[in-house]
Design a protein around this motif. Structure first.
Motif, PDB file in Angstrom:
ATOM      1  N   GLY A 125      -9.995  12.170 -14.537  1.00 22.00           N
ATOM      2  CA  GLY A 125      -8.803  12.883 -15.134  1.00 22.00           C
ATOM      3  C   GLY A 125      -8.003  13.397 -13.826  1.00 22.00           C
ATOM      4  N   LEU A 126      -7.892  12.817 -12.701  1.00 21.71           N
ATOM      5  CA  LEU A 126      -7.096  13.268 -11.753  1.00 21.71           C
ATOM      6  C   LEU A 126      -5.861  12.506 -11.680  1.00 21.71           C
ATOM      7  CD1 LEU A 126      -9.377  14.487  -8.684  1.00 21.71           C
ATOM      8  CD2 LEU A 126      -8.425  15.969 -10.401  1.00 21.71           C
ATOM      9  N   THR A 127      -4.754  13.054 -11.302  1.00 22.05           N
ATOM     10  CA  THR A 127      -3.264  12.094 -11.204  1.00 22.05           C
ATOM     11  C   THR A 127      -3.757  11.341  -9.970  1.00 22.05           C
ATOM     12  OG1 THR A 127      -2.407  13.998 -10.230  1.00 22.05           O
ATOM     13  CG2 THR A 127      -2.134  13.555 -12.641  1.00 22.05           C
ATOM     14  N   PRO A 128      -2.772  10.238  -9.590  1.00 19.50           N
ATOM     15  CA  PRO A 128      -2.998   9.383  -8.448  1.00 19.50           C
ATOM     16  C   PRO A 128      -2.808  10.404  -7.078  1.00 19.50           C
ATOM     17  CG  PRO A 128      -1.510   8.287  -9.967  1.00 19.50           C
ATOM     18  CD  PRO A 128      -1.983   9.589 -10.625  1.00 19.50           C
ATOM     19  N   HIS A 129      -1.795  11.302  -7.063  1.00 23.15           N
ATOM     20  CA  HIS A 129      -1.725  11.746  -5.703  1.00 23.15           C
ATOM     21  C   HIS A 129      -2.547  12.856  -5.564  1.00 23.15           C
ATOM     22  CE1 HIS A 129       0.098  14.875  -8.452  1.00 23.15           C
ATOM     23  NE2 HIS A 129       0.012  15.646  -7.620  1.00 23.15           N
ATOM     24  N   ARG A 130      -3.472  13.281  -6.492  1.00 25.80           N
ATOM     25  CA  ARG A 130      -4.554  14.377  -6.371  1.00 25.80           C
ATOM     26  C   ARG A 130      -6.036  13.536  -6.060  1.00 25.80           C
ATOM     27  NH1 ARG A 130      -5.430  18.262 -10.798  1.00 25.80           N
ATOM     28  NH2 ARG A 130      -6.547  19.309  -9.235  1.00 25.80           N
ATOM     29  N   ARG A 131      -5.975  12.046  -5.909  1.00 23.73           N
ATOM     30  CA  ARG A 131      -7.038  11.449  -5.394  1.00 23.73           C
ATOM     31  C   ARG A 131      -7.142  10.967  -3.934  1.00 23.73           C
ATOM     32  NH1 ARG A 131      -8.572   7.398 -10.732  1.00 23.73           N
ATOM     33  NH2 ARG A 131      -7.911   8.803 -12.380  1.00 23.73           N
ATOM     34  N   PRO A 132      -8.366  11.173  -3.276  1.00 26.25           N
ATOM     35  CA  PRO A 132      -8.306  10.702  -1.872  1.00 26.25           C
ATOM     36  C   PRO A 132      -8.291   9.100  -1.759  1.00 26.25           C
ATOM     37  CG  PRO A 132     -10.382  11.327  -2.755  1.00 26.25           C
ATOM     38  CD  PRO A 132      -9.576  11.666  -3.756  1.00 26.25           C
ATOM     39  N   VAL A 133      -7.255   8.662  -2.241  1.00 24.68           N
ATOM     40  CA  VAL A 133      -7.172   7.068  -2.228  1.00 24.68           C
ATOM     41  C   VAL A 133      -5.826   6.762  -1.895  1.00 24.68           C
ATOM     42  CG1 VAL A 133      -7.309   4.762  -3.824  1.00 24.68           C
ATOM     43  CG2 VAL A 133      -9.068   6.856  -4.121  1.00 24.68           C
ATOM     44  N   ASN A 134      -5.767   5.592  -1.033  1.00 19.17           N
ATOM     45  CA  ASN A 134      -4.474   5.051  -0.773  1.00 19.17           C
ATOM     46  C   ASN A 134      -4.566   3.514  -1.020  1.00 19.17           C
ATOM     47  OD1 ASN A 134      -4.076   7.388   1.289  1.00 19.17           O
ATOM     48  ND2 ASN A 134      -2.114   6.588   0.691  1.00 19.17           N
ATOM     49  N   THR A 135      -3.520   2.807  -1.467  1.00 24.82           N
ATOM     50  CA  THR A 135      -3.379   1.409  -1.636  1.00 24.82           C
ATOM     51  C   THR A 135      -2.405   0.712  -0.932  1.00 24.82           C
ATOM     52  OG1 THR A 135      -3.689   2.089  -3.859  1.00 24.82           O
ATOM     53  CG2 THR A 135      -2.674   0.067  -3.599  1.00 24.82           C
ATOM     54  N   VAL A 136      -2.951  -0.536  -0.227  1.00 27.48           N
ATOM     55  CA  VAL A 136      -2.044  -1.545   0.417  1.00 27.48           C
ATOM     56  C   VAL A 136      -1.448  -2.342  -0.387  1.00 27.48           C
ATOM     57  CG1 VAL A 136      -1.799  -2.985   2.554  1.00 27.48           C
ATOM     58  CG2 VAL A 136      -3.140  -0.736   2.596  1.00 27.48           C
ATOM     59  N   PHE A 137      -0.364  -2.889  -0.871  1.00 24.20           N
ATOM     60  CA  PHE A 137       0.209  -3.740  -1.870  1.00 24.20           C
ATOM     61  C   PHE A 137       0.367  -5.000  -1.026  1.00 24.20           C
ATOM     62  CE2 PHE A 137       0.845   0.513  -3.610  1.00 24.20           C
ATOM     63  CZ  PHE A 137       0.206   0.064  -4.903  1.00 24.20           C
ATOM     64  N   GLN A 138       0.601  -5.960  -1.642  1.00 27.00           N
ATOM     65  CA  GLN A 138       0.966  -7.442  -1.354  1.00 27.00           C
ATOM     66  C   GLN A 138       2.402  -7.149  -0.613  1.00 27.00           C
ATOM     67  OE1 GLN A 138       0.035 -10.764  -3.749  1.00 27.00           O
ATOM     68  NE2 GLN A 138       2.121 -11.753  -3.010  1.00 27.00           N
ATOM     69  N   SER A 139       3.271  -6.389  -1.376  1.00 24.32           N
ATOM     70  CA  SER A 139       4.764  -6.288  -0.943  1.00 24.32           C
ATOM     71  C   SER A 139       4.893  -5.203   0.074  1.00 24.32           C
ATOM     72  CB  SER A 139       5.477  -5.752  -2.182  1.00 24.32           C
ATOM     73  OG  SER A 139       5.088  -4.554  -2.693  1.00 24.32           O
ATOM     74  N   TYR A 140       4.105  -4.935   0.927  1.00 27.81           N
ATOM     75  CA  TYR A 140       4.024  -4.096   1.873  1.00 27.81           C
ATOM     76  C   TYR A 140       4.730  -2.406   1.354  1.00 27.81           C
ATOM     77  CZ  TYR A 140       4.556  -8.587   3.946  1.00 27.81           C
ATOM     78  OH  TYR A 140       4.458  -9.808   4.416  1.00 27.81           O
ATOM     79  N   ALA A 141       5.911  -2.582   0.705  1.00 29.41           N
ATOM     80  CA  ALA A 141       6.465  -1.384   0.158  1.00 29.41           C
ATOM     81  C   ALA A 141       6.874  -0.505   1.136  1.00 29.41           C
ATOM     82  CB  ALA A 141       5.255  -0.762  -0.912  1.00 29.41           C
ATOM     83  N   LEU A 142       7.291  -0.815   2.199  1.00 23.97           N
ATOM     84  CA  LEU A 142       7.795   0.106   3.370  1.00 23.97           C
ATOM     85  C   LEU A 142       9.173   0.626   3.120  1.00 23.97           C
ATOM     86  CD1 LEU A 142       6.703  -1.896   6.464  1.00 23.97           C
ATOM     87  CD2 LEU A 142       5.547  -0.020   5.277  1.00 23.97           C
ATOM     88  N   PHE A 143       9.479   1.942   3.427  1.00 25.74           N
ATOM     89  CA  PHE A 143      10.863   2.334   3.526  1.00 25.74           C
ATOM     90  C   PHE A 143      11.786   1.650   4.347  1.00 25.74           C
ATOM     91  CE2 PHE A 143       8.303   5.801   2.034  1.00 25.74           C
ATOM     92  CZ  PHE A 143       8.487   5.965   0.777  1.00 25.74           C
ATOM     93  N   PRO A 144      12.843   0.785   4.058  1.00 24.88           N
ATOM     94  CA  PRO A 144      13.783  -0.055   4.885  1.00 24.88           C
ATOM     95  C   PRO A 144      14.662   0.717   5.773  1.00 24.88           C
ATOM     96  CG  PRO A 144      14.542  -0.294   2.701  1.00 24.88           C
ATOM     97  CD  PRO A 144      13.203   0.310   2.636  1.00 24.88           C
ATOM     98  N   HIS A 145      15.032   1.890   5.314  1.00 25.50           N
ATOM     99  CA  HIS A 145      15.890   2.957   6.277  1.00 25.50           C
ATOM    100  C   HIS A 145      15.348   3.658   7.030  1.00 25.50           C
ATOM    101  CE1 HIS A 145      14.572   5.392   2.888  1.00 25.50           C
ATOM    102  NE2 HIS A 145      14.744   6.464   3.587  1.00 25.50           N
TER     103      HIS A 145
END
Length: 395
Positions: A81-101
């Protein structure tokens, strides 16, 4: 890449347990009653084709989807029942999802600063040292190669010390050479940091190269799970035999045997399989052998209790790929059979159109749980996969 010791990242991950997980969408069931336990500190891969349910499973663990039924336990704690930000989990995506600035360092420190973790910059530097990129800390993501950007994404995830790290097709955007390099580096990093990695991929080579344990998924359920070498050497179903590598499969009838070996009939030819390597021992079954286990001969080999011999067949394709030559042999009763012969001598063993016999050691045969297989569909699938294999090697 050599990974140095970094005590800041020595904390082990946590067990992940899925209990009776189902996920249904309108008119479609993505996952059906999935039970799965992933031990802490392991590198676990969910492998399967598009639509098999592996990505949905990852999204459920991340909290991006809610299960229709079942529970998700992380380190023994129910996080369903926990929301994503409350779970001790991190995800690495194919798209990298880095902040360009942001700079590389700012990207890695971002999550720590949001959570107001002390010494965010120092911890970010340590994470970048782990992936050997601290020397580019001041650069922007656009100034890095694809492989370097993926390492930054990994550092950003690891720096948060999650109990579980999810890898969602992380190497899919890289070229073949870099992908293979990153496979080794990811495995080294996982061993160094000791976190629990759950890797979702459709790439069998990725799964077999990196994972301690592989679960092959099909139609929302796990067909077979085990160490990579176990799944490859001893598949239990037609799907696993064909998805994890290539297999030559023969529809046979059990015709007797001993305490140690089952003898089967394949159109009047005996094919034997060790009882310990067969899921079934009576009636109509499917037996198989991997292409690299086969020996191709222009003359019929002498009968031998230790070897299976089938043929004659006709060579319909010869493809030289450097370390080996791949042959396709049209064998009556089963269609196209693939043979991978290591190039130990100059020139091919056989030419297009040659009549040949195929043989292999009995202990390399496996027997599957499936009753029968569609030999026409299998022949077409093997031919297609042989072409795809050669194309990948040419990249």
């Amino acid at each position: 890449m050599t990974v140095a010791a970094h005590s800041d990242f020595a904390e082990s991950g946590a067990d992940l347990e899925l209990v009776g997980i189902s996920k249904r969408f309108p008119g479609f069931t993505a996952i059906e009653r999935l039970d799965l336990t992933i031990p802490a500190g392991s590198f676990f891969a969910l492998l399967g084709p598009s639509g098999c349910g592996k990505t949905t499973t990852l999204r459920l663990v991340a909290g991006l989807e809610d299960p229709t039924e079942g529970k998700i336990l992380l380190g023994g704690k129910d996080v369903t029942g926990l929301t994503p930000h409350r779970r001790p989990v991190n995800t690495v995506f194919q798209s990298y999802a880095l902040f360009p600035h942001m700079s590389v360092l700012e990207n890695v420190a971002f999550g720590l600063r949001r959570r107001r973790i002390g010494d965010a910059v120092g911890k970010a530097h340590e994470a970048l040292k782990l992936v050997e990129l601290d020397h580019v800390a001041d650069r922007k993501p656009a100034q890095l190669s694809g492989g370097q950007q993926q390492r930054v994404a990994l550092a950003r995830a690891v720096v948060n010390r999650p109990a579980l790290l999810l890898l969602d097709e992380p190497l899919g955007a890289l070229d073949l050479k870099l992908r293979r390099q990153m496979q080794q580096e990811l495995k080294q990093i996982q061993q160094e940091v000791g976190l629990t990695f759950l890797h979702v991929t459709h790439d069998q080579e990725e799964a077999m190269t990196m994972a301690d344990t592989v679960a092959v998924m099909n139609q929302g359920r796990i067909e077979q799970m085990g160490a990579p070498e176990e799944l490859y050497e001893l598949p239990r179903t037609v799907f696993v035999a064909n998805f994890l590598g290539q297999s030559n499969l023969f529809p046979v009838e059990v015709a007797g045997g001993t305490d140690q070996v089952i003898h089967t009939d394949f159109l009047g030819t005996r094919i034997s399989v060790p009882r310990s390597r067969s899921e079934r021992d009576s009636g109509a079954i499917t037996v198989g052998v991997r292409p690299e286990k086969l020996t191709l001969s222009k003359h019929e080999p002498e009968a031998d209790a230790t070897r299976n011999v089938v043929g004659p067949g006709r060579v319909t394709d010869v493809s030289f790929i450097g370390v080996s030559t791949q042959y396709t042999v049209d064998l009556p009763g089963t269609g196209a059979v693939q043979v991978f012969a290591q190039n130990l001598q100059a020139g091919p063993t056989a030419a297009l159109g040659d009549e040949v016999w195929l043989s292999w050691h009995v202990e390399h045969t496996f027997g599957l749980a499936d009753d029968r297989l569609d030999t026409g569909a299998l022949s077409s699938d093997l031919s297609t996969r042989a072409i795809a294999s050669r194309a990948a090697l040419a990249e």
